[in-house]
Motif scaffolding. Sequence first.
Motif, PDB file in Angstrom:
ATOM      1  N   LEU A  11      86.637  80.622  -3.889  1.00 38.48           N
ATOM      2  CA  LEU A  11      86.179  81.007  -5.076  1.00 38.48           C
ATOM      3  C   LEU A  11      87.897  81.438  -5.830  1.00 38.48           C
ATOM      4  O   LEU A  11      88.797  81.910  -5.238  1.00 38.48           O
ATOM      5  CB  LEU A  11      85.676  82.500  -4.976  1.00 38.48           C
ATOM      6  N   GLU A  57      82.545  85.177  -1.592  1.00 37.16           N
ATOM      7  CA  GLU A  57      83.644  85.626  -1.036  1.00 37.16           C
ATOM      8  C   GLU A  57      83.529  85.203   0.478  1.00 37.16           C
ATOM      9  O   GLU A  57      84.322  84.812   1.170  1.00 37.16           O
ATOM     10  CB  GLU A  57      84.048  87.005  -1.175  1.00 37.16           C
ATOM     11  N   ASN A  58      82.126  85.868   1.013  1.00 35.43           N
ATOM     12  CA  ASN A  58      81.772  85.893   2.477  1.00 35.43           C
ATOM     13  C   ASN A  58      81.132  84.446   2.905  1.00 35.43           C
ATOM     14  O   ASN A  58      81.022  84.374   4.069  1.00 35.43           O
ATOM     15  CB  ASN A  58      81.123  87.042   2.626  1.00 35.43           C
ATOM     16  N   GLU A  76      77.939  92.242  -6.320  1.00 32.72           N
ATOM     17  CA  GLU A  76      77.155  91.831  -5.198  1.00 32.72           C
ATOM     18  C   GLU A  76      77.278  90.261  -5.190  1.00 32.72           C
ATOM     19  O   GLU A  76      77.417  89.525  -3.795  1.00 32.72           O
ATOM     20  CB  GLU A  76      75.873  92.008  -5.387  1.00 32.72           C
ATOM     21  N   LYS A 105      79.514  88.084  -6.398  1.00 28.96           N
ATOM     22  CA  LYS A 105      80.949  87.731  -6.013  1.00 28.96           C
ATOM     23  C   LYS A 105      81.160  87.796  -4.538  1.00 28.96           C
ATOM     24  O   LYS A 105      81.666  86.966  -3.666  1.00 28.96           O
ATOM     25  CB  LYS A 105      81.925  88.717  -6.800  1.00 28.96           C
ATOM     26  N   HIS A 106      80.696  89.206  -4.023  1.00 27.45           N
ATOM     27  CA  HIS A 106      81.050  89.583  -2.401  1.00 27.45           C
ATOM     28  C   HIS A 106      80.212  88.351  -1.767  1.00 27.45           C
ATOM     29  O   HIS A 106      80.882  87.948  -0.511  1.00 27.45           O
ATOM     30  CB  HIS A 106      80.439  90.948  -2.195  1.00 27.45           C
ATOM     31  N   LEU A 121      87.803  86.029 -12.558  1.00 26.80           N
ATOM     32  CA  LEU A 121      86.791  86.536 -11.211  1.00 26.80           C
ATOM     33  C   LEU A 121      85.963  87.700 -11.226  1.00 26.80           C
ATOM     34  O   LEU A 121      85.167  87.969 -10.826  1.00 26.80           O
ATOM     35  CB  LEU A 121      87.567  86.895 -10.141  1.00 26.80           C
TER      36      LEU A 121
END
Lengths: 637, 637
Positions: free
Chosen positions: B123, B116-117, B110, B112-113, B42
């Motif tokens: 993920l 995630e959202n 950025e 990944k975030h 990750l």
Amino acid sequence: MKQKYRGHDYDVIVVGAGHAGSEAALAAARMGNKTLVLTINLDMVAFMPCNPSVGGPAKGTVVREVDALGGEMGRNIDKTYVQMRMLNTGKGPAVQALRAQADKHAYHAEMKHTMENEPNLTLRQGIVDSLIVEDGVCKGVVTNTGAKYYAKAVVIAAGTAARGKIIIGELMYASGPNNSQPAEKLSGNLEELGFDLERFKTGTPPRVDGTTIDYSKTEEQPGDQKPHHFSFESADKDYLAVKDQLSCWLTYTNETTHKIIRDNLDRAPMFTGVIEGVGPRYCPSIEDKIVRFADKPRHQLFLEPEGRKTEEWYVDGLSTSMPEEVQQKMLHTISGLENAEMMRPGYAIEYDVVAPYQLKPTLETKVVKNLFTAGQTNGTSGYEEAAGQGIMAGINAGRRALGKGPFVLKRNEAYIGVMIDDLVTKGTKEPYRLLTSRAEYRLLLRTDNADMRLTEKGHEIGLISDDRYAKFLAKKKAIESEIDRLNNIRIKPSKAVDEFVEAHGDKPLKDGVIAAVFLRRPYVDYQALMQFIPAPDQPLDRHVIEQVEIQTKYAGYIAKAEASVEKMKRMEEKKIPNQTDYDAIDGIATEARQKLQKIHPETLAQATRISGVNPADIAILSVYIQQGKIAKLKKSV
Amino acid sequence: MKQKYRGHDYDVIVVGAGHAGSEAALAAARMGNKTLVLTINLDMVAFMPCNPSVGGPAKGTVVREVDALGGEMGRNIDKTYVQMRMLNTGKGPAVQALRAQADKHAYHAEMKHTMENEPNLTLRQGIVDSLIVEDGVCKGVVTNTGAKYYAKAVVIAAGTAARGKIIIGELMYASGPNNSQPAEKLSGNLEELGFDLERFKTGTPPRVDGTTIDYSKTEEQPGDQKPHHFSFESADKDYLAVKDQLSCWLTYTNETTHKIIRDNLDRAPMFTGVIEGVGPRYCPSIEDKIVRFADKPRHQLFLEPEGRKTEEWYVDGLSTSMPEEVQQKMLHTISGLENAEMMRPGYAIEYDVVAPYQLKPTLETKVVKNLFTAGQTNGTSGYEEAAGQGIMAGINAGRRALGKGPFVLKRNEAYIGVMIDDLVTKGTKEPYRLLTSRAEYRLLLRTDNADMRLTEKGHEIGLISDDRYAKFLAKKKAIESEIDRLNNIRIKPSKAVDEFVEAHGDKPLKDGVIAAVFLRRPYVDYQALMQFIPAPDQPLDRHVIEQVEIQTKYAGYIAKAEASVEKMKRMEEKKIPNQTDYDAIDGIATEARQKLQKIHPETLAQATRISGVNPADIAILSVYIQQGKIAKLKKSV
Ligand SMILES: Cc1cc2nc3c(=O)[nH]c(=O)nc-3n(C[C@H](O)[C@H](O)[C@H](O)COP(=O)(O)OP(=O)(O)OC[C@H]3O[C@@H](n4cnc5c(N)ncnc54)[C@H](O)[C@@H]3O)c2cc1C
Ligand SMILES: Cc1cc2nc3c(=O)[nH]c(=O)nc-3n(C[C@H](O)[C@H](O)[C@H](O)COP(=O)(O)OP(=O)(O)OC[C@H]3O[C@@H](n4cnc5c(N)ncnc54)[C@H](O)[C@@H]3O)c2cc1C
């Protein structure tokens, strides 16, 4: 065949840029040594494979000690924390402990950046496969690309990468932490060189997606409003307001969680014999806790953010190597995590350790000269333990390169001293973790006074700047003169004083009382005291006031501890020559003889701390030393 | 034995969260599919293992196309660039290309975030070992921990991790990019399923410590003052001032560098047979360049920062797998790098590729139904190429899960269409990279008009919000009405106009001239034009003005290109049934017959683009189709 070629020559080489290696390299470089750091992956410098936090009981004090010696961990966490909390504020100063949540990536990036900008330090990606050892002296290292680098001293801080193996349920594969490349060859080389390696293990919990947590079912744990810092150099004005800190959240396991674990113990690598390495007693996996504390109905879990720019959350307390599906089921039984999505499963990792009885108190190995080891490699667990050893190994390697003598901290001087003495004297059969209970002089080894204990030494070594040292001396002087003043001012009975003491259920003053004595009353603090005596000439800053309070209030206990230190010191002064042949000493019991022969304590005090060495043995040894007989027992080398 | 267990069921599963996988997963999730992403680490989501930059000729246009379809790459780089530059500003709009330097870590974090959202997206860290395939239909995946996840469609975007091997000089070891875990098992499973895999390689240059570069010996390349963005949604007010951007620096190799390389060619894995994989022609290693362009006295090198919070610099142009010591020597011959410390050596990486002739234009494989592949897995190289395929595979997998039909872009609609058509039609014998020369309708596939070409489609698919679509329609209308207005206003001869045209060396107007026609003169831009005609009712924003200018100035060329597109379209409409048996068609040449049998083109147009299929073969095929004979040639399945 890889061709070998000569890389540059250095003063000090550090293998591994984890928490131990970073401190070691920065210390050596800042002392003026041309220093090379070789590490498997530059994106994992000072990487936190487990909990995103620094500090806590004993550990937090080590960070302050590292800082007082001129190390980096304190500054680094002060630049990258997302939450700061002083633990045990209701209790005495000896058990108060600072703890911070870190932004995991920022912590790494900041440390790497500091190392990149350190003039004497070269940071390079590379895997060390073997050491260059000639006539028992370490001369350098060889990397996997065939590069030979030479140096006057080498520090190994290889962490859990040393022949690392990750285990999740029935799955096991070669890997460093977090699915990184392991170091497959260095361990074998150490064995060839005659080192005795052991196999330890540690573990980490699953990470979950914060957008799937129901926080309303957990208890909020916000950060502190009152400013705290790890580094003595950090300023209150830079402290984050509570609103800019991130909260943690408290929840619990329950009987259903425990049942799932119990029902699957036949698949738990901890119990099926899959894991050979010895795990940490004080940081056990959840399956361990369920088995060992079978009647505990629940265990605390803290949900901790992994950083500001991620929704990953760390489930502190749920370290596990159960099969992935069991981990998922466990998570969903927990209040607040009913619908949590697991982002990474927890896992255990097994790795090689250099049995630490093979080390001197400087962290130089007894087996190979000019070779030092630090951190997880020495059998400890924890970032702070690693950093504490790292700076000591770096200092000693650096001093060796500079032709200077050893630098050792005593048990009464620092938790770092306690830890290293424990390791080299007692060895360790499981991952060693610092606990306040390991220190006999807890009241002396406080979080608040690490600078008082160590700044002077840091300055002598060359890691504390003259400027910082001058500030320290000024602080010390301010404390001393204020204490002096309080010992020379009398508070006279007055209506105000009477009202104050009576409000706290105490009896009115009969006679006057010395201000310092008055301050010792439990309900009196410095601020209250100032109502009854004149203010000092200069306003004192909060750190000075804190010391004045503590040193005054606990003066009696501190004096007692110091007396006992004096006694130990006399034992420490009784040196035992290096090659003493214990077989030639009559009357020592067999077990003691074997242990002494293995550990070769440097002082009588150290000998007393070896388990299996009894007072009777010590008495005999002591006599031999006093009569000067022991020097004659040197083995012919 | 690992126990197999059933994880959740999903609509779409994406294997790998690189540049292809991230786009695929976001697209599928945003279309309403419950989407799972499984990726090895990750901490490497949307990781850039090579150059810290996005864009450039053709590639930059792909980013804009991804954005116009509702993808993430454009937004992500707009949030994390450290420098923005429009290339070829002196040339026509068809070759202008936007390029940004990225903060490598921020780019990853950025993306990944964002994932995630994303509500429909899960993920998770995990390594896919095999696919679940029943009766030729992909039903899900199995991970290394034994988890089985089921889905209606699966996308593989495994990048260079597929049986990855890193090579540096004589050293070779199993590894994904940047010393990460490789995926050892999935490739073997694909082979078992009947896939034809190939072995490709790519490489990366050494990284150096910026604090050891002498920038004064290099040429500064600052960012642009004039705002540019990759995403059509980014606002000028958010554009970074030049002082807040980071510069790149230009330097060169020289004869000494080349001599060192030539002297060590016997140790270059590229030439000793160590590397089996085929390398990228258009992104060659420096040793390749020295050998292939033997008389070039120097090669350009760009020093590019890897981010704001690091001193690591990327030496663009010096990709190499020479032994580490040779790399060091090479670096030190280069102006500005005489004393540079190498932080990571360059390396080559070999990996498995799914030969792309096995794919349909939707990126679904012909071998296994409901299985899609994208990115490096399909034989391309480059983040943008990966993202372009990723969003297409994600859209098609998502549509399959939703029971909707295929979505394909034509060669005249997007560079993405050119790339995918090239891949599935011609296959590729080396890492495929997008070049402007691959597109026959370059003037239509401009960076500036990606929104005009694709926003409508993005909206239909459900990836462009109604709000964004409404804004797009307003822009389109503004352009059309201004062009209309310019075609209906006459500029009359006047002193002002005469002075203006004469100042540009032109002759005074004799008669009046239509404003649009006047704008076509090379020295006239929209702003100049406005001196001579009334302003529009509403002030136009710069994006509208840009389109008005380009569409007016190049109207002739554009019309010509569109006519040729029409011709192709007619060929595209001539479908060839899926199971056509080419052996049954008389008169087709043997090579053409074999190629057609292998690739099974879907249209006559596609057949024309297969190398080895000649106009004579096409003529025969065309007759068969027109006479309806071809449908009868279906093989019995
Ligand atoms: C999964 C996991 C769970 C953990 N759980 C806990 C816990 O619950 N509680 C706790 O207190 N601690 C825990 N730890 C331990 C904690 O991470 C370590 O104590 C700490 O990181 C040790 O620091 P170090 O510098 O000794 O080693 P590390 O931080 O591991 O750093 C070692 C460095 O050396 C490099 N290296 C290794 N070999 C070579 C070589 N041959 N050549 C070049 N470089 C090399 C590695 O790449 C790495 O960068 C855990 C660790 C892991 C991996
Ligand atoms: C060393 C190096 C040099 C390069 N040099 C260049 C260059 O010069 N020019 C250029 O244009 N491009 C270059 N590239 C290529 C560029 O990095 C890729 O084109 C781009 O990253 C491709 O994106 P992707 O999504 O296809 O693959 P990647 O970005 O590689 O992502 C693949 C993802 O899939 C994951 N994965 C793989 N297998 C599994 C599995 N079985 N289970 C779960 N997850 C899996 C991986 O962990 C990874 O996250 C280079 C790449 C490397 C590694």
